[in-house]
Design a protein around this motif. Sequence first.
Motif, PDB file in Angstrom:
ATOM      1  N   VAL A 158       0.863  -1.178   0.000  1.00 51.10           N
ATOM      2  CA  VAL A 158       0.000   0.000   0.000  1.00 51.10           C
ATOM      3  C   VAL A 158       0.897   1.224   0.000  1.00 51.10           C
ATOM      4  O   VAL A 158       1.840   1.307   0.789  1.00 51.10           O
ATOM      5  N   PHE A 159       0.629   2.164  -0.874  1.00 53.74           N
ATOM      6  CA  PHE A 159       1.432   3.378  -0.954  1.00 53.74           C
ATOM      7  C   PHE A 159       0.713   4.540  -0.269  1.00 53.74           C
ATOM      8  O   PHE A 159      -0.515   4.635  -0.311  1.00 53.74           O
ATOM      9  N   SER A 160       1.487   5.407   0.375  1.00 56.44           N
ATOM     10  CA  SER A 160       0.991   6.640   1.013  1.00 56.44           C
ATOM     11  C   SER A 160       0.067   6.397   2.197  1.00 56.44           C
ATOM     12  O   SER A 160      -0.702   7.269   2.569  1.00 56.44           O
ATOM     13  N   ASP A 161       0.132   5.242   2.811  1.00 55.02           N
ATOM     14  CA  ASP A 161      -0.694   4.946   3.977  1.00 55.02           C
ATOM     15  C   ASP A 161      -0.090   5.644   5.197  1.00 55.02           C
ATOM     16  O   ASP A 161       1.092   5.479   5.486  1.00 55.02           O
ATOM     17  N   PRO A 162      -0.894   6.435   5.935  1.00 57.46           N
ATOM     18  CA  PRO A 162      -0.339   7.105   7.114  1.00 57.46           C
ATOM     19  C   PRO A 162      -0.181   6.181   8.323  1.00 57.46           C
ATOM     20  O   PRO A 162       0.445   6.560   9.307  1.00 57.46           O
ATOM     21  N   TYR A 163      -0.743   4.964   8.277  1.00 57.93           N
ATOM     22  CA  TYR A 163      -0.631   4.006   9.376  1.00 57.93           C
ATOM     23  C   TYR A 163      -1.019   4.653  10.711  1.00 57.93           C
ATOM     24  O   TYR A 163      -0.391   4.441  11.737  1.00 57.93           O
ATOM     25  N   TRP A 164      -2.054   5.440  10.690  1.00 54.55           N
ATOM     26  CA  TRP A 164      -2.463   6.222  11.855  1.00 54.55           C
ATOM     27  C   TRP A 164      -3.250   5.378  12.847  1.00 54.55           C
ATOM     28  O   TRP A 164      -4.133   4.624  12.464  1.00 54.55           O
ATOM     29  N   ILE A 165      -2.918   5.512  14.135  1.00 56.08           N
ATOM     30  CA  ILE A 165      -3.722   4.953  15.223  1.00 56.08           C
ATOM     31  C   ILE A 165      -3.968   6.096  16.200  1.00 56.08           C
ATOM     32  O   ILE A 165      -3.186   7.059  16.277  1.00 56.08           O
ATOM     33  N   ASP A 166      -5.063   6.027  16.929  1.00 59.19           N
ATOM     34  CA  ASP A 166      -5.442   7.123  17.820  1.00 59.19           C
ATOM     35  C   ASP A 166      -4.362   7.487  18.838  1.00 59.19           C
ATOM     36  O   ASP A 166      -4.243   8.652  19.218  1.00 59.19           O
ATOM     37  N   ALA A 167      -3.585   6.508  19.269  1.00 56.73           N
ATOM     38  CA  ALA A 167      -2.549   6.774  20.274  1.00 56.73           C
ATOM     39  C   ALA A 167      -1.534   7.809  19.793  1.00 56.73           C
ATOM     40  O   ALA A 167      -0.904   8.488  20.604  1.00 56.73           O
ATOM     41  N   TRP A 168      -1.369   7.957  18.472  1.00 54.85           N
ATOM     42  CA  TRP A 168      -0.400   8.922  17.955  1.00 54.85           C
ATOM     43  C   TRP A 168      -0.877  10.369  18.137  1.00 54.85           C
ATOM     44  O   TRP A 168      -0.074  11.289  18.110  1.00 54.85           O
ATOM     45  N   SER A 169      -2.171  10.578  18.325  1.00 59.84           N
ATOM     46  CA  SER A 169      -2.723  11.938  18.369  1.00 59.84           C
ATOM     47  C   SER A 169      -2.058  12.830  19.413  1.00 59.84           C
ATOM     48  O   SER A 169      -1.819  14.001  19.155  1.00 59.84           O
ATOM     49  N   ASP A 170      -1.783  12.270  20.592  1.00 60.00           N
ATOM     50  CA  ASP A 170      -1.158  13.088  21.633  1.00 60.00           C
ATOM     51  C   ASP A 170       0.068  12.414  22.250  1.00 60.00           C
ATOM     52  O   ASP A 170       0.518  12.781  23.327  1.00 60.00           O
ATOM     53  N   ALA A 171       0.601  11.429  21.546  1.00 60.95           N
ATOM     54  CA  ALA A 171       1.778  10.726  22.056  1.00 60.95           C
ATOM     55  C   ALA A 171       2.964  11.681  22.159  1.00 60.95           C
ATOM     56  O   ALA A 171       3.175  12.519  21.277  1.00 60.95           O
ATOM     57  N   PRO A 172       3.740  11.577  23.238  1.00 60.61           N
ATOM     58  CA  PRO A 172       4.947  12.403  23.344  1.00 60.61           C
ATOM     59  C   PRO A 172       6.003  11.930  22.348  1.00 60.61           C
ATOM     60  O   PRO A 172       5.954  10.797  21.858  1.00 60.61           O
ATOM     61  N   ILE A 173       6.954  12.770  22.083  1.00 59.12           N
ATOM     62  CA  ILE A 173       8.003  12.454  21.109  1.00 59.12           C
ATOM     63  C   ILE A 173       8.755  11.181  21.509  1.00 59.12           C
ATOM     64  O   ILE A 173       9.191  10.422  20.643  1.00 59.12           O
TER      65      ILE A 173
END
Length: 160
Positions: free
Chosen positions: A75-90
């Motif tokens: 799959v190309f250009s998939d952001p692989y986003w999960i909700d935990a990333w929304s406010d995860a610290p660096i």
Amino acid sequence: MPDMPAVTPDSLIAILDNLKTEYVAIINQLDANSPAPGVGEWNARQVLTHIIGSLNRVPIHAGYYLAGASYVPVVFSDPYWIDAWSDAPIQSFKAAFEAAIEGNKGLVRSLTTDAFWRTIPMAGFGDTPLAVFLLVNYNNHVKEQHLHQLSAFVGVVQPA
């Protein structure tokens, strides 16, 4: 596939080690909340999740080679986003990135010579050995496409 340099497990491990060094240097300076540089472009969190997600997906793709499948569902250009990333610290991004790199090193080390050179036809790429698939993922995708993109968020100039 275009002509590729010689690929060995050791050369792939070296690329992964290099990626770890270069990305961690950027992540250590990065504000995960850096905005997108332009309309329609990814922000820092999105770039990081794409890189981490892509690295985490490489062993899944490799499994298609190991199983002797007739295709690999890339799959190309998939952001692989999960909700935990929304406010995860660096630090979460850094830990996930380092774990993904180490997991890929373990994958490369586990491959037999036969598996390393097993070939599957891939849409847009033709017959592609697993070794080349890994090289393209690590070098052409993660390094060439996204290292400079992420470094732009901190103004770090990376070597070409």
